[in-house]
Design an enzyme around this catalytic site. Structure first.
Site, PDB file in Angstrom:
ATOM      1  N   HIS A 192       4.053 -21.023  13.283  1.00 56.46           N
ATOM      2  CA  HIS A 192       2.655 -20.627  13.188  1.00 56.46           C
ATOM      3  C   HIS A 192       1.941 -21.743  12.434  1.00 56.46           C
ATOM      4  O   HIS A 192       1.578 -21.622  11.281  1.00 56.46           O
ATOM      5  CB  HIS A 192       2.548 -19.293  12.441  1.00 56.46           C
TER       6      HIS A 192
ATOM      7  N   VAL B 159       3.184 -10.921   7.416  1.00 59.15           N
ATOM      8  CA  VAL B 159       1.927 -11.511   7.884  1.00 59.15           C
ATOM      9  C   VAL B 159       1.527 -12.704   7.006  1.00 59.15           C
ATOM     10  O   VAL B 159       0.932 -13.671   7.463  1.00 59.15           O
ATOM     11  CB  VAL B 159       0.789 -10.449   7.890  1.00 59.15           C
TER      12      VAL B 159
ATOM     13  N   ASP C  94      -1.967  -2.272  -3.216  1.00 55.56           N
ATOM     14  CA  ASP C  94      -2.435  -3.581  -3.699  1.00 55.56           C
ATOM     15  C   ASP C  94      -2.181  -3.665  -5.192  1.00 55.56           C
ATOM     16  O   ASP C  94      -2.140  -2.655  -5.895  1.00 55.56           O
ATOM     17  CB  ASP C  94      -3.919  -3.786  -3.397  1.00 55.56           C
TER      18      ASP C  94
HETATM   19  N1  LIG Z   1       0.470 -14.497  10.320  1.00 57.71           N
HETATM   20  C1  LIG Z   1      -0.768 -14.677  10.690  1.00 57.71           C
HETATM   21  O1  LIG Z   1      -1.046 -14.946  11.857  1.00 57.71           O
HETATM   22  C2  LIG Z   1      -1.874 -14.490   9.682  1.00 57.71           C
HETATM   23  C3  LIG Z   1      -3.193 -14.263  10.101  1.00 57.71           C
HETATM   24  C4  LIG Z   1      -4.168 -14.036   9.140  1.00 57.71           C
HETATM   25  C5  LIG Z   1      -3.842 -14.076   7.784  1.00 57.71           C
HETATM   26  N2  LIG Z   1      -2.575 -14.360   7.421  1.00 57.71           N
HETATM   27  C6  LIG Z   1      -2.171 -14.398   6.014  1.00 57.71           C
HETATM   28  O2  LIG Z   1      -2.152 -13.072   5.504  1.00 57.71           O
HETATM   29  C7  LIG Z   1      -2.381 -13.107   4.092  1.00 57.71           C
HETATM   30  C8  LIG Z   1      -3.477 -12.102   3.744  1.00 57.71           C
HETATM   31  O3  LIG Z   1      -4.702 -12.516   4.304  1.00 57.71           O
HETATM   32  P1  LIG Z   1      -6.037 -11.710   3.958  1.00 57.71           P
HETATM   33  O4  LIG Z   1      -7.122 -12.343   4.720  1.00 57.71           O
HETATM   34  O5  LIG Z   1      -5.797 -10.254   4.062  1.00 57.71           O
HETATM   35  O6  LIG Z   1      -6.188 -12.094   2.404  1.00 57.71           O
HETATM   36  P2  LIG Z   1      -6.986 -11.275   1.290  1.00 57.71           P
HETATM   37  O7  LIG Z   1      -7.150 -12.204   0.138  1.00 57.71           O
HETATM   38  O8  LIG Z   1      -8.169 -10.625   1.868  1.00 57.71           O
HETATM   39  O9  LIG Z   1      -5.955 -10.120   0.880  1.00 57.71           O
HETATM   40  C9  LIG Z   1      -4.757 -10.362   0.218  1.00 57.71           C
HETATM   41  C10 LIG Z   1      -4.495  -9.184  -0.700  1.00 57.71           C
HETATM   42  O10 LIG Z   1      -3.192  -9.329  -1.295  1.00 57.71           O
HETATM   43  C11 LIG Z   1      -3.269  -8.755  -2.584  1.00 57.71           C
HETATM   44  N3  LIG Z   1      -2.137  -9.176  -3.397  1.00 57.71           N
HETATM   45  C12 LIG Z   1      -1.939 -10.369  -3.998  1.00 57.71           C
HETATM   46  N4  LIG Z   1      -0.773 -10.329  -4.685  1.00 57.71           N
HETATM   47  C13 LIG Z   1      -0.232  -9.115  -4.478  1.00 57.71           C
HETATM   48  C14 LIG Z   1       0.965  -8.490  -4.914  1.00 57.71           C
HETATM   49  N5  LIG Z   1       1.857  -9.123  -5.700  1.00 57.71           N
HETATM   50  N6  LIG Z   1       1.194  -7.228  -4.534  1.00 57.71           N
HETATM   51  C15 LIG Z   1       0.314  -6.556  -3.749  1.00 57.71           C
HETATM   52  N7  LIG Z   1      -0.839  -7.101  -3.303  1.00 57.71           N
HETATM   53  C16 LIG Z   1      -1.107  -8.374  -3.672  1.00 57.71           C
HETATM   54  C17 LIG Z   1      -4.617  -9.234  -3.104  1.00 57.71           C
HETATM   55  O11 LIG Z   1      -5.046  -8.464  -4.207  1.00 57.71           O
HETATM   56  C18 LIG Z   1      -5.498  -9.079  -1.871  1.00 57.71           C
HETATM   57  O12 LIG Z   1      -6.147  -7.815  -1.859  1.00 57.71           O
HETATM   58  C19 LIG Z   1      -2.717 -14.564   3.766  1.00 57.71           C
HETATM   59  O13 LIG Z   1      -1.560 -15.218   3.293  1.00 57.71           O
HETATM   60  C20 LIG Z   1      -3.119 -15.148   5.107  1.00 57.71           C
HETATM   61  O14 LIG Z   1      -2.923 -16.539   5.171  1.00 57.71           O
HETATM   62  C21 LIG Z   1      -1.592 -14.553   8.339  1.00 57.71           C
END
Ligand SMILES: NC(=O)c1ccc[n+]([C@@H]2O[C@H](COP(=O)([O-])OP(=O)(O)OC[C@H]3O[C@@H](n4cnc5c(N)ncnc54)[C@H](O)[C@@H]3O)[C@@H](O)[C@H]2O)c1
Length: 314
Positions: free
Chosen positions: A174, A117, A32
């Site tokens: 999606h 994701v 992260d």
């Molecule tokens: N494809 C799907 O079906 C699906 C389902 C659920 C969530 N999502 C997506 O997944 C993503 C993550 O969701 P989440 O609930 O874990 O969010 P979250 O906010 O809990 O976690 C995201 C993490 O990414 C980190 N981050 C941000 N920029 C970064 C970088 N440049 N390098 C490394 N880490 C970085 C943040 O510090 C944070 O810890 C979101 O975009 C969400 O919309 C997609």
């Protein structure tokens, strides 16, 4: 043992790390950008190992050197939705984040398969493929497994049976125009139309389309993560164990189903190399039309991507 890097140690990333450790599927590197976050969660997950009885093969880091030679990289870095937001609303910020992450993955894990994701999912998969230059076989988006799981659950709840007895597949974007294939969904050996009325099926389809937003509306400060992490895990298992399972995933269409140059959810065979085959199943004319409309939505979001994205961060 295979090596899996998870980029983004937030809700989805950390939950996926837990599930992966519990299955002893791979060594996990959790990365992260926030200092200490991945290290803290990795340490916490390690301390659960003696209790739950798994090998604590996890390292938390901010350093891309640690993901070197990963077999699989799951990208969850980026913002999640808040109430009232569509997935497409995340486009600008997340495309920059994914672009940066993908560049680093290209340098440090050039042979990896990527599971995207981050939302908006289909467009972020495109950004990752463009930024890494990886072939389409090695860039996959996770959505269809999750959307189908939701559809199966809602059908199961309606009929008061187990979701394992239900086969369902969801293709397309999606997003709000995802395409649950009602004609290919079965309950035991029976078609959905034999066990549910048209009105009920339509209501379940609509609930599936809005299932992500339903959870965002309840959680308010975050979006779904247990089922998304479980769905990414299934894809990871298919790839790392060379299972050759047929699952829906977002892939870069090159003429299949009459679709071209767009990441969209299609049925695919997943194995060690990532995408091994796009399976062309017979669709009803209305389903094919819906799939094409869904792909148009993705192309419209892609067109909104700042044209400079690929020039400024080159
Ligand atoms: N494809 C799907 O079906 C699906 C389902 C659920 C969530 N999502 C997506 O997944 C993503 C993550 O969701 P989440 O609930 O874990 O969010 P979250 O906010 O809990 O976690 C995201 C993490 O990414 C980190 N981050 C941000 N920029 C970064 C970088 N440049 N390098 C490394 N880490 C970085 C943040 O510090 C944070 O810890 C979101 O975009 C969400 O919309 C997609």
């Amino acid at each position: 043992m295979a090596k899996m890097a998870i980029i983004g140690a937030g809700n989805v990333g950390a939950t996926l790390a837990l599930f992966t450790l519990q299955k002893e599927l791979a060594r996990v590197v959790l990365l992260d950008i926030v200092p200490g976050l991945a290290q803290g969660k990795a340490l916490d997950l390690s301390q659960a190992a003696p209790v739950l009885g798994y090998d604590a093969r996890i390292k938390g880091t901010e350093n891309y050197e640690d993901i070197a030679d990963s077999d699989l990289v799951v990208i969850t870095a980026g913002l999640a939705r808040k109430p009232g937001m569509s997935r497409a609303d995340l486009l600008d910020k997340n495309s920059r984040i994914v672009s940066q992450v993908a560049s680093r993955v290209k340098q440090t894990a050039p042979a990896a398969v990527i599971i995207m994701v981050t939302n908006p999912l289909d467009v972020m998969a495109y950004v990752a493929m463009k930024r890494t230059g990886f072939p389409r076989e090695r860039v996959l988006g996770m959505a269809g497994v999750l959307d189908a799981a939701r559809f199966r659950l809602f059908i199961a709840q309606e009929l008061d049976i187990q979701a394992e007895d239900i086969e369902a597949i969801v293709l397309g974007s999606h997003g709000d125009r995802m395409v649950p294939l009602v004609g290919h969904s079965t309950v035991g050996q029976r078609s959905l139309g034999e066990v549910l009325s048209y009105g009920k099926i339509e209501a379940l389809v609509q609930r599936t389309r809005g299932a992500g937003a339903e959870i965002v509306g309840l959680l308010k400060e975050s979006s779904a993560f247990y089922a998304p992490a479980a769905s990414a895990l299934l894809m990871a298992e298919a790839i790392l164990k060379d299972k050759k399972w047929v699952l829906p995933a977002s892939v870069f269409a090159q003429g299949e189903y009459g679709l071209k140059d767009v990441f969209v959810g299609l049925p695919v065979k997943l194995g060690q190399g990532g995408l091994e085959e796009i399976i062309e199943i017979d669709l009803l004319p209305a389903e094919l039309e819906a799939l094409h409309k869904s792909a148009q939505d993705i192309k419209a979001v892609l067109a909104r991507l700042s044209k400079s994205l690929f020039q400024t961060t080159e």
